[in-house]
Motif scaffolding. Structure first.
Motif, PDB file in Angstrom:
ATOM      1  N   GLN A 174       7.043 -11.440  -0.225  1.00 48.25           N
ATOM      2  CA  GLN A 174       6.329 -10.180  -0.408  1.00 48.25           C
ATOM      3  C   GLN A 174       6.672  -9.194   0.706  1.00 48.25           C
ATOM      4  N   ASP A 175       6.721  -9.676   1.930  1.00 48.63           N
ATOM      5  CA  ASP A 175       7.092  -8.822   3.055  1.00 48.63           C
ATOM      6  C   ASP A 175       8.515  -8.291   2.887  1.00 48.63           C
ATOM      7  N   ILE A 176       9.421  -9.128   2.423  1.00 46.12           N
ATOM      8  CA  ILE A 176      10.813  -8.714   2.198  1.00 46.12           C
ATOM      9  C   ILE A 176      10.869  -7.624   1.133  1.00 46.12           C
ATOM     10  N   PHE A 177      10.148  -7.824   0.040  1.00 47.43           N
ATOM     11  CA  PHE A 177      10.167  -6.844  -1.049  1.00 47.43           C
ATOM     12  C   PHE A 177       9.536  -5.517  -0.617  1.00 47.43           C
ATOM     13  N   GLN A 178       8.478  -5.592   0.185  1.00 48.47           N
ATOM     14  CA  GLN A 178       7.839  -4.359   0.656  1.00 48.47           C
ATOM     15  C   GLN A 178       8.788  -3.571   1.557  1.00 48.47           C
ATOM     16  N   ARG A 179       9.484  -4.261   2.420  1.00 50.30           N
ATOM     17  CA  ARG A 179      10.447  -3.595   3.301  1.00 50.30           C
ATOM     18  C   ARG A 179      11.596  -2.987   2.485  1.00 50.30           C
ATOM     19  N   PHE A 180      12.098  -3.739   1.525  1.00 51.98           N
ATOM     20  CA  PHE A 180      13.189  -3.257   0.680  1.00 51.98           C
ATOM     21  C   PHE A 180      12.770  -1.982  -0.050  1.00 51.98           C
ATOM     22  N   SER A 181      11.604  -2.019  -0.692  1.00 53.08           N
ATOM     23  CA  SER A 181      11.122  -0.870  -1.457  1.00 53.08           C
ATOM     24  C   SER A 181      10.820   0.320  -0.551  1.00 53.08           C
ATOM     25  N   PHE A 182      10.271   0.042   0.625  1.00 53.56           N
ATOM     26  CA  PHE A 182       9.951   1.112   1.569  1.00 53.56           C
ATOM     27  C   PHE A 182      11.218   1.834   2.016  1.00 53.56           C
ATOM     28  N   ASP A 183      12.248   1.089   2.382  1.00 59.45           N
ATOM     29  CA  ASP A 183      13.507   1.709   2.802  1.00 59.45           C
ATOM     30  C   ASP A 183      14.102   2.555   1.687  1.00 59.45           C
ATOM     31  N   ASN A 184      14.065   2.027   0.459  1.00 62.84           N
ATOM     32  CA  ASN A 184      14.651   2.750  -0.674  1.00 62.84           C
ATOM     33  C   ASN A 184      13.907   4.043  -0.981  1.00 62.84           C
ATOM     34  N   ILE A 185      12.573   3.980  -0.990  1.00 60.64           N
ATOM     35  CA  ILE A 185      11.821   5.182  -1.347  1.00 60.64           C
ATOM     36  C   ILE A 185      11.896   6.217  -0.222  1.00 60.64           C
ATOM     37  N   CYS A 186      11.987   5.772   1.027  1.00 62.52           N
ATOM     38  CA  CYS A 186      12.150   6.721   2.136  1.00 62.52           C
ATOM     39  C   CYS A 186      13.484   7.446   2.031  1.00 62.52           C
ATOM     40  N   LYS A 187      14.519   6.716   1.651  1.00 57.54           N
ATOM     41  CA  LYS A 187      15.838   7.337   1.496  1.00 57.54           C
ATOM     42  C   LYS A 187      15.814   8.360   0.365  1.00 57.54           C
ATOM     43  N   LEU A 188      15.132   8.015  -0.724  1.00 54.64           N
ATOM     44  CA  LEU A 188      15.052   8.918  -1.868  1.00 54.64           C
ATOM     45  C   LEU A 188      14.227  10.164  -1.554  1.00 54.64           C
ATOM     46  N   VAL A 189      13.079   9.972  -0.914  1.00 55.50           N
ATOM     47  CA  VAL A 189      12.142  11.083  -0.700  1.00 55.50           C
ATOM     48  C   VAL A 189      12.469  11.873   0.564  1.00 55.50           C
ATOM     49  N   LEU A 190      12.746  11.174   1.657  1.00 52.06           N
ATOM     50  CA  LEU A 190      12.937  11.835   2.954  1.00 52.06           C
ATOM     51  C   LEU A 190      14.397  11.913   3.389  1.00 52.06           C
ATOM     52  N   SER A 483      -5.054  -9.904  -3.870  1.00 50.55           N
ATOM     53  CA  SER A 483      -5.874  -9.283  -2.830  1.00 50.55           C
ATOM     54  C   SER A 483      -6.958  -8.418  -3.461  1.00 50.55           C
ATOM     55  N   ASP A 484      -8.018  -8.187  -2.704  1.00 51.67           N
ATOM     56  CA  ASP A 484      -9.091  -7.299  -3.151  1.00 51.67           C
ATOM     57  C   ASP A 484      -8.764  -5.890  -2.687  1.00 51.67           C
ATOM     58  N   SER A 485      -7.859  -5.250  -3.412  1.00 53.02           N
ATOM     59  CA  SER A 485      -7.444  -3.900  -3.056  1.00 53.02           C
ATOM     60  C   SER A 485      -7.025  -3.153  -4.309  1.00 53.02           C
ATOM     61  N   VAL A 486      -6.774  -1.866  -4.181  1.00 52.02           N
ATOM     62  CA  VAL A 486      -6.350  -1.063  -5.323  1.00 52.02           C
ATOM     63  C   VAL A 486      -4.986  -1.531  -5.813  1.00 52.02           C
ATOM     64  N   ILE A 487      -4.097  -1.889  -4.882  1.00 51.57           N
ATOM     65  CA  ILE A 487      -2.792  -2.436  -5.233  1.00 51.57           C
ATOM     66  C   ILE A 487      -2.878  -3.959  -5.200  1.00 51.57           C
ATOM     67  N   LEU A 488      -2.431  -4.596  -6.268  1.00 55.07           N
ATOM     68  CA  LEU A 488      -2.681  -6.022  -6.461  1.00 55.07           C
ATOM     69  C   LEU A 488      -1.631  -6.885  -5.757  1.00 55.07           C
ATOM     70  N   GLN A 489      -1.594  -6.806  -4.444  1.00 52.83           N
ATOM     71  CA  GLN A 489      -0.684  -7.636  -3.664  1.00 52.83           C
ATOM     72  C   GLN A 489      -1.162  -9.086  -3.636  1.00 52.83           C
ATOM     73  N   ALA A 490      -0.271  -9.975  -3.196  1.00 53.87           N
ATOM     74  CA  ALA A 490      -0.683 -11.349  -2.920  1.00 53.87           C
ATOM     75  C   ALA A 490      -1.366 -11.348  -1.553  1.00 53.87           C
ATOM     76  N   LYS A 491      -2.594 -11.811  -1.519  1.00 54.71           N
ATOM     77  CA  LYS A 491      -3.437 -11.679  -0.331  1.00 54.71           C
ATOM     78  C   LYS A 491      -2.797 -12.247   0.933  1.00 54.71           C
ATOM     79  N   HIS A 492      -2.156 -13.399   0.816  1.00 53.94           N
ATOM     80  CA  HIS A 492      -1.564 -14.057   1.980  1.00 53.94           C
ATOM     81  C   HIS A 492      -0.035 -14.078   1.897  1.00 53.94           C
ATOM     82  N   GLY A 493       0.525 -13.197   1.093  1.00 55.48           N
ATOM     83  CA  GLY A 493       1.965 -13.162   0.935  1.00 55.48           C
ATOM     84  C   GLY A 493       2.466 -14.243  -0.008  1.00 55.48           C
ATOM     85  N   LEU A 494       3.782 -14.374  -0.109  1.00 54.58           N
ATOM     86  CA  LEU A 494       4.405 -15.397  -0.959  1.00 54.58           C
ATOM     87  C   LEU A 494       5.446 -16.139  -0.124  1.00 54.58           C
TER      88      LEU A 494
END
Length: 503
Positions: A174-190, A483-494
């Motif tokens: 999950q941490d790997i995927f979040q980092r991957f997606s974050f880098d990609n969307i930052c490149k696209l937007v910023l 997780s108990d949040s608006v975005i349905l992440q895995a609470k303790h990662g994968l």
């Protein structure tokens, strides 16, 4: 600064005195559904299920036929209607769309997003949608997208995973995927790659700030406004995390916003497109262009980081639990992409990604069972009656549970809790489409996510690369729960261990 009157003070005092007695009562222990207590309403039930809110809401939806009227404490404005009924979703999000804008209550909860597309209504929303759509529809966009995603797979994703494999240690996918997606969307937007997905897994405050923010945003949906405002005023609890996240967002985004003063304007940049639209239409944030661009960037980053990373996380957990599906995905890749003949992994284009029908079905199943955006908040501006028969006064708070919609037997059949990619394949062997009110993972109606196709392209490339190169084994005894949040992440990662696949 927040102000609090006698009702709020009385409420907090009342909770301290009465709630312990309620918690000790037999009816509290025996009742599975909400009890409407004097003065407190159904708040004790809400507090009881606050650590498993999505699954408890789904149980409630099944028991109540898909719609339930929740009664809060008598003076806290917490009454709400909870629904996951596709007929109600179709009515609210499509048929009577104009009567259900985001409105001031939604903006209050999601104030961190300012005038971004998630909070926008009417003219401002049309500007956001039209501008985003024109950018995504550009002739060069899909080609650039494919190259950007593939470049990140080759230069970051696979080297990082290889590093974990060689060390023989577990990795949090999950941490790997979040980092991957974050880098990609930052490149696209910023037009900036923060390279959070690198061998040393650097700590990037903005990237991690999303996790703290989304949990606080869920509790703003269900707690009395006066309570979360008090936490904000005191700077404690989940509100403290949200304030820290807000600061991290601003410190990251603002330095990458340019206003075009004497600089070369690049029409291929997303924020340049939004700056032009803002200047031409003369509408947007009352705080000016710079704040408008910050709000726009953050909303797009919010969507781009968490939706794809969440879907991929649950996809690999579901595949690990259903290994036969992994075999079928691999066979499809080898056949449709000619990988078996070439004996070599290669880049595949956006067009080629559409051939991966079974993988597409697996992603849809992940989105059905674990929709990244678990719930939506709506309120009518005029009186209305829903298809379920519930009458709504103006400004009635409505919580739409997308998570529950995907788990209703009345909607998806007796096998609704099973992971079956086949349910998304038509008799002719193509992709089977479902209406958005039945499958609202990308929202529904006019507000359907514009990045849907982009998300599928990215997820297919990432999933295919990992499945082709590695066997994954779940780490024993590592808990994997939503997780108990608006975005349905895995609470303790994968947590998984990687092994080289012998293809």
């Amino acid at each position: 600064m927040a102000t609090f009157g006698y009702p709020e003070i009385f409420f907090f005092t009342f909770i301290v005195i009465l709630l312990p007695a309620v918690l000790r009562s037999r009816s509290w222990r025996k009742s599975s559904g909400p009890t409407n207590w004097p003065l407190l309403g159904m708040l004790p039930w809400l507090l009881r299920i606050s650590r498993r809110i999505h699954s408890s809401a789904t149980q409630l939806m099944n028991e109540s036929g898909g719609t339930f009227e929740f009664k809060g404490p008598w003076f806290c404005n917490m009454d709400m209607l909870i629904t996951c009924d596709p007929a109600n979703i179709h009515h609210i999000f499509s048929r009577n769309f104009s009567n259900y804008p985001k409105g001031p209550e939604f903006r209050k909860i999601f104030d961190v997003l300012g005038d971004g597309i998630f909070n926008a209504d009417f003219e401002l929303w049309e500007l956001h949608r039209r501008t985003t759509l024109s950018f995504f529809s550009h002739a060069r966009f899909h080609t650039l997208l494919g190259r950007a995603v593939w470049g990140k797979v080759e230069t970051a994703l696979l080297p990082v995973l290889d590093s974990f494999l060689e060390q023989g240690v577990a990795v949090d996918l999950q941490d790997i995927f979040q980092r991957f997606s974050f880098d990609n969307i930052c490149k696209l937007v910023l037009d900036y790659d923060p390279q959070s997905l690198s061998i040393d897994l650097p700590y990037v405050p903005c990237e991690k700030a999303f996790n703290g923010a989304i949990e606080a945003l869920l509790y703003r949906h269900i707690l009395p406004e006066s309570l979360w405002k008090l936490q904000k005023w005191l700077g404690v609890g989940k509100e403290k995390k949200l304030m820290e996240a807000w600061k991290a967002f601003d410190e990251f985004i603002y330095p990458h916003i340019t206003l075009g003063n004497g600089e070369q304007k690049d029409d291929a940049k997303l924020l340049t497109t939004f700056r032009k639209a803002y200047e031409e239409k003369n509408i947007g944030s009352s705080n000016g262009l710079r704040v408008f661009l910050r709000d726009t960037a953050l909303s797009l980053m919010f969507a781009g980081r968490d939706t794809t990373s969440t879907c991929l996380t649950w996809l690999f957990w579901l595949i690990a639990k259903n290994p036969l599906t992994e075999t079928k995905i691999l066979e499809e890749m080898e056949s449709k992409l000619q990988l078996k003949e070439d004996k070599k992994w290669r880049f595949f284009s956006v067009e080629e990604s559409r051939k991966l029908i079974y993988l597409h079905g697996a992603l849809c199943e992940s989105l059905r069972l674990f929709p990244p955006v678990a719930l939506e908040h709506k309120a009518p501006i005029a009186p209305d009656t829903l298809p379920s028969g519930n009458y709504l006064e103006p400004n009635t708070k409505i919580i739409v549970s997308f998570y529950s919609t995907g788990r209703m037997e009345s909607v998806w059949g007796k096998d609704c809790l099973e992971f079956k990619p086949e349910r998304w394949i038509s008799k002719g062997g193509g992709t089977k489409h479902e209406p958005s009110y039945k499958f609202p993972a990308f929202n529904a109606g006019p507000r359907t996510c514009l990045g849907k196709e982009m998300a599928f392209v990215q997820m297919k490339m990432v999933a295919a690369a990992i499945i082709y190169h590695y066997n994954l084994q779940l780490v024993e005894d590592h808990p994997v729960t939503p997780s108990d949040s608006v975005i349905l992440q895995a609470k303790h990662g994968l947590k998984v261990r990687l092994f080289r696949r012998n293809v």
